[in-house]
Design a protein around this motif. Sequence first.
Motif, PDB file in Angstrom:
ATOM      1  N   GLU A   1      17.217 -38.245  20.376  1.00  0.00           N
ATOM      2  CA  GLU A   1      16.365 -37.661  21.403  1.00  0.00           C
ATOM      3  C   GLU A   1      15.858 -36.269  21.014  1.00  0.00           C
ATOM      4  N   LYS A   2      16.697 -35.491  20.294  1.00  0.00           N
ATOM      5  CA  LYS A   2      16.391 -34.078  20.105  1.00  0.00           C
ATOM      6  C   LYS A   2      16.052 -33.666  18.676  1.00  0.00           C
ATOM      7  N   SER A   3      16.296 -34.518  17.699  1.00  0.00           N
ATOM      8  CA  SER A   3      16.113 -34.125  16.300  1.00  0.00           C
ATOM      9  C   SER A   3      14.652 -34.196  15.872  1.00  0.00           C
ATOM     10  N   HIS A   4      14.372 -33.703  14.664  1.00  0.00           N
ATOM     11  CA  HIS A   4      13.054 -33.837  14.047  1.00  0.00           C
ATOM     12  C   HIS A   4      12.710 -35.316  13.925  1.00  0.00           C
ATOM     13  N   PRO A   5      11.427 -35.686  14.081  1.00  0.00           N
ATOM     14  CA  PRO A   5      11.055 -37.109  14.061  1.00  0.00           C
ATOM     15  C   PRO A   5      11.604 -37.889  12.875  1.00  0.00           C
ATOM     16  N   LEU A   6      11.533 -37.310  11.667  1.00  0.00           N
ATOM     17  CA  LEU A   6      12.027 -38.022  10.497  1.00  0.00           C
ATOM     18  C   LEU A   6      13.538 -38.201  10.558  1.00  0.00           C
ATOM     19  N   ILE A   7      14.245 -37.157  10.987  1.00  0.00           N
ATOM     20  CA  ILE A   7      15.698 -37.258  11.135  1.00  0.00           C
ATOM     21  C   ILE A   7      16.043 -38.281  12.213  1.00  0.00           C
ATOM     22  N   SER A   8      15.297 -38.240  13.309  1.00  0.00           N
ATOM     23  CA  SER A   8      15.522 -39.203  14.398  1.00  0.00           C
ATOM     24  C   SER A   8      15.290 -40.633  13.923  1.00  0.00           C
ATOM     25  N   ALA A   9      14.275 -40.816  13.070  1.00  0.00           N
ATOM     26  CA  ALA A   9      13.986 -42.150  12.534  1.00  0.00           C
ATOM     27  C   ALA A   9      15.143 -42.659  11.689  1.00  0.00           C
TER      28      ALA A   9
END
Length: 292
Positions: A48-56
């Motif tokens: 929910e809160k991380s950078h988009p790439l990290i979240s991916a």
Amino acid sequence: MWDINWLEIGKSFLYIALELTVLFVAISFLINLIQGFIPYEKMERWMEKSHPLISALIALAFAFITPFCSCSTIPVVVNLLNKKVRFGIVMIFLFSSPVLDPTIITLMTAILGVKVAVIYTVVTSILSIIIGFTLEKLGFANQVRNVVMTGYNQESKRFNLKAALTETLQLMKTVYPYLIIGAGIGSIIHGAVPTDWISTYMGGDKWWLVPIAAIIGIPLYIRLSTMIPISQIMVAKGMALGPVMALMISSAGASLPELTLLNSIFKKKLVTAFVGSVFMMSTISGFLFYIV
């Protein structure tokens, strides 16, 4: 008329079933044991809160450690949407969860080889990320219905031998029958269908076999656990790996039961885009296996 060698079919079935049973039980128990160390709630917050790439990447990891079929993925998707996790990240999880099953990938490694399993994992992961963010970029986030889900509870599991054994036995009840069905079908193919016929009509570099296999797989509900032993026999008899992979991915990634569930949480445009995306993922993956 094909000659059916029932003795060969029986011997092949016993060998495949025994091999898959030993691998399945051992791998399932180990994975259920390891899941006691996985912080599910933290992973949801990170998505929910991380950078988009990290979240991916977290979404892919979350998909990998939650060995669900396509239908049982839906409650998790609804839960993530209710928690306001970014739409593209949720879509990455939706596309990757049914195809990134740790038990099945390990079986794939043992039966089809490390190269096939690695390429399969990398390709499906990359395509899931691309498709998820593309759907978000195209504005499909507004095609989600307002759904409030009750009764869902993803509790953290503790390291527990007894719990791991219980989970393994439960998995045996729900997944193992499909594995045995696949072993039976594969054995019949092995003993009844001539190798020359498969290599002639399903082998080689016939590109059109890949999209046809992808189309055939989408309306079916064939679990990867069923497809693994079937694909082993088909490849051994000369079927091209491309259409085999296209069929595996499309049948695991979408099915009529799953589409019925998705229709309750997604509007028609998004359901249609989902089907098209699964077809694209399975077709591209199939063609890549021709190249590599």
